[in-house]
Motif scaffolding. Structure first.
Motif, PDB file in Angstrom:
ATOM      1  N   GLN A  61      11.541  57.509  -7.782  1.00 38.74           N
ATOM      2  CA  GLN A  61      11.192  56.812  -6.549  1.00 38.74           C
ATOM      3  C   GLN A  61       9.740  57.147  -6.216  1.00 38.74           C
ATOM      4  O   GLN A  61       9.388  58.318  -6.059  1.00 38.74           O
ATOM      5  CB  GLN A  61      12.127  57.220  -5.418  1.00 38.74           C
ATOM      6  CG  GLN A  61      13.592  56.903  -5.725  1.00 38.74           C
ATOM      7  CD  GLN A  61      14.374  56.487  -4.500  1.00 38.74           C
ATOM      8  OE1 GLN A  61      13.949  55.619  -3.755  1.00 38.74           O
ATOM      9  NE2 GLN A  61      15.516  57.103  -4.289  1.00 38.74           N
ATOM     10  N   ARG A  79      10.335  42.014   2.494  1.00 35.09           N
ATOM     11  CA  ARG A  79      11.719  42.335   2.866  1.00 35.09           C
ATOM     12  C   ARG A  79      12.242  41.328   3.882  1.00 35.09           C
ATOM     13  O   ARG A  79      13.351  40.799   3.760  1.00 35.09           O
ATOM     14  CB  ARG A  79      11.788  43.728   3.478  1.00 35.09           C
ATOM     15  CG  ARG A  79      11.746  44.883   2.510  1.00 35.09           C
ATOM     16  CD  ARG A  79      11.599  46.150   3.307  1.00 35.09           C
ATOM     17  NE  ARG A  79      11.883  47.352   2.569  1.00 35.09           N
ATOM     18  CZ  ARG A  79      11.550  48.563   2.983  1.00 35.09           C
ATOM     19  NH1 ARG A  79      10.914  48.713   4.134  1.00 35.09           N
ATOM     20  NH2 ARG A  79      11.844  49.620   2.259  1.00 35.09           N
ATOM     21  N   LEU A 107      11.525  48.215  -7.884  1.00 32.13           N
ATOM     22  CA  LEU A 107      12.595  47.728  -7.008  1.00 32.13           C
ATOM     23  C   LEU A 107      12.387  48.239  -5.591  1.00 32.13           C
ATOM     24  O   LEU A 107      12.148  49.428  -5.381  1.00 32.13           O
ATOM     25  CB  LEU A 107      13.959  48.183  -7.535  1.00 32.13           C
ATOM     26  CG  LEU A 107      15.189  47.743  -6.726  1.00 32.13           C
ATOM     27  CD1 LEU A 107      16.380  47.507  -7.654  1.00 32.13           C
ATOM     28  CD2 LEU A 107      15.599  48.766  -5.646  1.00 32.13           C
ATOM     29  N   GLU A 140      14.268  48.214  -1.852  1.00 33.23           N
ATOM     30  CA  GLU A 140      15.465  47.946  -1.057  1.00 33.23           C
ATOM     31  C   GLU A 140      15.056  47.302   0.265  1.00 33.23           C
ATOM     32  O   GLU A 140      14.023  47.626   0.841  1.00 33.23           O
ATOM     33  CB  GLU A 140      16.216  49.250  -0.758  1.00 33.23           C
ATOM     34  CG  GLU A 140      16.726  49.988  -1.991  1.00 33.23           C
ATOM     35  CD  GLU A 140      18.021  49.414  -2.537  1.00 33.23           C
ATOM     36  OE1 GLU A 140      18.499  48.387  -2.008  1.00 33.23           O
ATOM     37  OE2 GLU A 140      18.549  49.998  -3.497  1.00 33.23           O
ATOM     38  N   CYS A 141      15.913  46.394   0.759  1.00 30.44           N
ATOM     39  CA  CYS A 141      15.638  45.730   2.035  1.00 30.44           C
ATOM     40  C   CYS A 141      16.403  46.356   3.186  1.00 30.44           C
ATOM     41  O   CYS A 141      16.489  45.784   4.268  1.00 30.44           O
ATOM     42  CB  CYS A 141      15.959  44.245   1.929  1.00 30.44           C
ATOM     43  SG  CYS A 141      14.916  43.363   0.764  1.00 30.44           S
ATOM     44  N   LEU A 179      22.554  50.782  -5.716  1.00 36.76           N
ATOM     45  CA  LEU A 179      21.956  50.985  -7.033  1.00 36.76           C
ATOM     46  C   LEU A 179      22.445  52.300  -7.621  1.00 36.76           C
ATOM     47  O   LEU A 179      22.432  53.338  -6.958  1.00 36.76           O
ATOM     48  CB  LEU A 179      20.426  51.001  -6.902  1.00 36.76           C
ATOM     49  CG  LEU A 179      19.630  51.367  -8.152  1.00 36.76           C
ATOM     50  CD1 LEU A 179      19.826  50.335  -9.257  1.00 36.76           C
ATOM     51  CD2 LEU A 179      18.143  51.510  -7.805  1.00 36.76           C
ATOM     52  N   PRO A 202      18.593  54.759  -0.922  1.00 38.89           N
ATOM     53  CA  PRO A 202      17.292  54.281  -0.456  1.00 38.89           C
ATOM     54  C   PRO A 202      16.494  55.365   0.262  1.00 38.89           C
ATOM     55  O   PRO A 202      17.020  56.087   1.115  1.00 38.89           O
ATOM     56  CB  PRO A 202      17.676  53.149   0.506  1.00 38.89           C
ATOM     57  CG  PRO A 202      19.024  52.692   0.050  1.00 38.89           C
ATOM     58  CD  PRO A 202      19.712  53.935  -0.424  1.00 38.89           C
ATOM     59  N   ALA A 247      24.503  47.721 -10.304  1.00 42.16           N
ATOM     60  CA  ALA A 247      24.655  47.589  -8.858  1.00 42.16           C
ATOM     61  C   ALA A 247      26.140  47.527  -8.519  1.00 42.16           C
ATOM     62  O   ALA A 247      26.888  46.789  -9.158  1.00 42.16           O
ATOM     63  CB  ALA A 247      23.949  46.327  -8.354  1.00 42.16           C
ATOM     64  N   ARG A 252      23.889  43.932   0.844  1.00 40.87           N
ATOM     65  CA  ARG A 252      22.686  44.644   0.414  1.00 40.87           C
ATOM     66  C   ARG A 252      21.719  43.631  -0.177  1.00 40.87           C
ATOM     67  O   ARG A 252      22.140  42.683  -0.859  1.00 40.87           O
ATOM     68  CB  ARG A 252      23.053  45.705  -0.633  1.00 40.87           C
ATOM     69  CG  ARG A 252      21.854  46.385  -1.281  1.00 40.87           C
ATOM     70  CD  ARG A 252      22.267  47.507  -2.245  1.00 40.87           C
ATOM     71  NE  ARG A 252      21.144  47.889  -3.088  1.00 40.87           N
ATOM     72  CZ  ARG A 252      21.036  47.568  -4.380  1.00 40.87           C
ATOM     73  NH1 ARG A 252      21.988  46.892  -4.983  1.00 40.87           N
ATOM     74  NH2 ARG A 252      19.965  47.930  -5.066  1.00 40.87           N
ATOM     75  N   TYR A 253      20.437  43.826   0.093  1.00 36.51           N
ATOM     76  CA  TYR A 253      19.393  42.968  -0.465  1.00 36.51           C
ATOM     77  C   TYR A 253      18.372  43.837  -1.194  1.00 36.51           C
ATOM     78  O   TYR A 253      18.075  44.954  -0.755  1.00 36.51           O
ATOM     79  CB  TYR A 253      18.655  42.199   0.640  1.00 36.51           C
ATOM     80  CG  TYR A 253      19.540  41.367   1.542  1.00 36.51           C
ATOM     81  CD1 TYR A 253      19.872  40.064   1.212  1.00 36.51           C
ATOM     82  CD2 TYR A 253      20.033  41.889   2.734  1.00 36.51           C
ATOM     83  CE1 TYR A 253      20.674  39.290   2.043  1.00 36.51           C
ATOM     84  CE2 TYR A 253      20.834  41.130   3.573  1.00 36.51           C
ATOM     85  CZ  TYR A 253      21.153  39.829   3.226  1.00 36.51           C
ATOM     86  OH  TYR A 253      21.951  39.075   4.047  1.00 36.51           O
ATOM     87  N   SER A 254      17.843  43.319  -2.278  1.00 34.24           N
ATOM     88  CA  SER A 254      16.780  44.034  -2.974  1.00 34.24           C
ATOM     89  C   SER A 254      15.778  43.041  -3.551  1.00 34.24           C
ATOM     90  O   SER A 254      16.090  41.860  -3.773  1.00 34.24           O
ATOM     91  CB  SER A 254      17.344  44.918  -4.095  1.00 34.24           C
ATOM     92  OG  SER A 254      17.907  44.130  -5.129  1.00 34.24           O
ATOM     93  N   VAL A 304      13.121  42.801  -6.795  1.00 34.97           N
ATOM     94  CA  VAL A 304      12.860  43.443  -8.080  1.00 34.97           C
ATOM     95  C   VAL A 304      11.691  42.739  -8.761  1.00 34.97           C
ATOM     96  O   VAL A 304      11.715  41.516  -8.928  1.00 34.97           O
ATOM     97  CB  VAL A 304      14.108  43.383  -8.983  1.00 34.97           C
ATOM     98  CG1 VAL A 304      13.859  44.125 -10.286  1.00 34.97           C
ATOM     99  CG2 VAL A 304      15.319  43.963  -8.262  1.00 34.97           C
TER     100      VAL A 304
END
Length: 356
Positions: free
Chosen positions: A86, A100, A240, A242-243, A249, A262, A290, A298-300, A302
């Motif tokens: 990360q 986002r 990636l 995360e929103c 993940l 996250p 995922a 969940r939204y992401s 990439v």
């Protein structure tokens, strides 16, 4: 390829919207096509190992001469033993927050609106699902929109939504920022391998950037479905975002699926097959998947980052010249690499076909 004909994966069959399916009142079970009976069953229990051991890499410390050496060692360890980390203090804040917002607003649109940018036969671009090659194929519990972002002449603007109003503008700025992050972090990845030149990272300046936005709706049987099946990316690196704060993940670490929870503002950075090949297997592309949740979506976002055609995809000569035998073939240009990926059987392990 052995065992039958190849598929052309640069196209996808239309499938129902999972978001719409999840909205149905009284939905207590999922359709058969989403049920995994192939050993990919999942768990969303809190006993699953979490992110406390997931590597955090600080880009500001990599840049700072006083902390560079120690942070570079951390980066090497993360790439060798995890295949992901990360990234924090990367300098991208405004466009990240804006993208986002645009992503969530797009998926919140009525289906009739989203269908304006639906995939067409023969393309992956647009709203729909990727790599669906047969009517019997198991499906992931997600909806997505896939867009080519850079270089700009690769864009298929007919698939770029103009609703939300500022979506296109946000995506253009975001993709430029992701390019700068990719160039920067690949420079340090090559340093961590001890490379003397920066040809690999320089190739990302004019490379190929493709962006996929994912929506993972609530699932009434999360233990039977997957948001995305286990895979490693074919990219150089994947970025990636995360929103939100909903975990989903997971990365495969020492035989266990570990949640990558996250971290606010962080960019999860995966190594892809190209980096694995370039490093001659010193670094491994991270296998990840995922999972889905019974009550929360969940939204992401990439971004798949590829080098340009100035380099050949193959083990670095700097590593091979030191006496280490090549573990992977030298494929050629990025265009030849894509041809190999897209014209193969879906169930074939791509990286295995590239080994010597």
């Amino acid at each position: 390829m052995e065992g039958g004909t190849t598929d052309n994966l640069e196209k996808s069959l239309p499938v129902p919207s999972v978001q719409e399916l999840a909205k149905k009142e009284g939905l207590h079970s999922i359709p058969e096509r989403y049920i995994r009976r192939d050993g990919h069953k999942t768990t969303t229990t809190t006993t699953t190992p979490t992110t406390s051991t997931t590597p955090l890499i600080d880009l500001a410390k990599l840049v700072d001469p006083s902390s560079h050496s120690l942070e570079l060692q951390k980066l090497h360890h993360a790439c060798k033993h995890w295949g992901l980390f990360q990234l924090i203090n990367h300098g991208v804040t405004e466009s990240l927050a804006n993208m986002r917002k645009q992503t969530v607003e797009f998926f919140d649109l009525p289906l009739s609106q989203k269908k304006r940018w639906a995939q067409k036969p023969g393309t992956l671009d647009g709203y729909g699902q990727a790599f669906v090659t047969s009517q019997e194929q198991k499906l992931d519990w997600n909806d997505m929109i896939f867009l080519r972002a850079l270089p700009s002449h690769n864009r298929k603007l007919e698939f770029w939504p103009d609703n939300p109003e500022h979506f296109r503008e946000a995506l253009e700025t975001y993709s430029e920022d992701m390019r700068q992050v990719a160039v920067s972090i690949t420079r340090f990845i090559t340093m961590s391998l001890g490379f003397k030149d920066q040809k690999f990272s320089e190739a990302f300046q004019d490379g190929r950037y493709e962006i996929r936005m994912n929506c993972y709706p609530p699932c009434p049987q999360p233990d039977l479905a997957l948001g995305m099946v286990p895979h490693a990316d074919m990219s150089g690196i994947t970025l990636l975002v995360e929103c939100g704060s909903q975990p989903g993940l997971q990365v495969l670490k020492d035989g266990d699926w570990v949640f990558v929870e996250p971290v606010d503002g962080a960019i999860v950075t995966f190594l892809g097959h190209i980096t694995e090949i370039m490093s001659n297997g010193t670094y491994k592309a991270a296998e990840h998947r995922a999972v889905v949740n019974k009550s929360k979506e969940r939204y992401s976002i990439v971004t798949f980052c590829y080098p340009d055609s100035s380099i050949n995809i193959g083990p670095s000569k700097q590593l091979i010249q030191s006496g280490t035998p090549p573990l992977y073939k030298t494929i050629g240009t990025i265009e030849e690499y894509f041809q190999l990926f897209y014209n193969r059987k879906l169930e074939t392990s791509f990286i295995d076909t590239l080994k010597v």
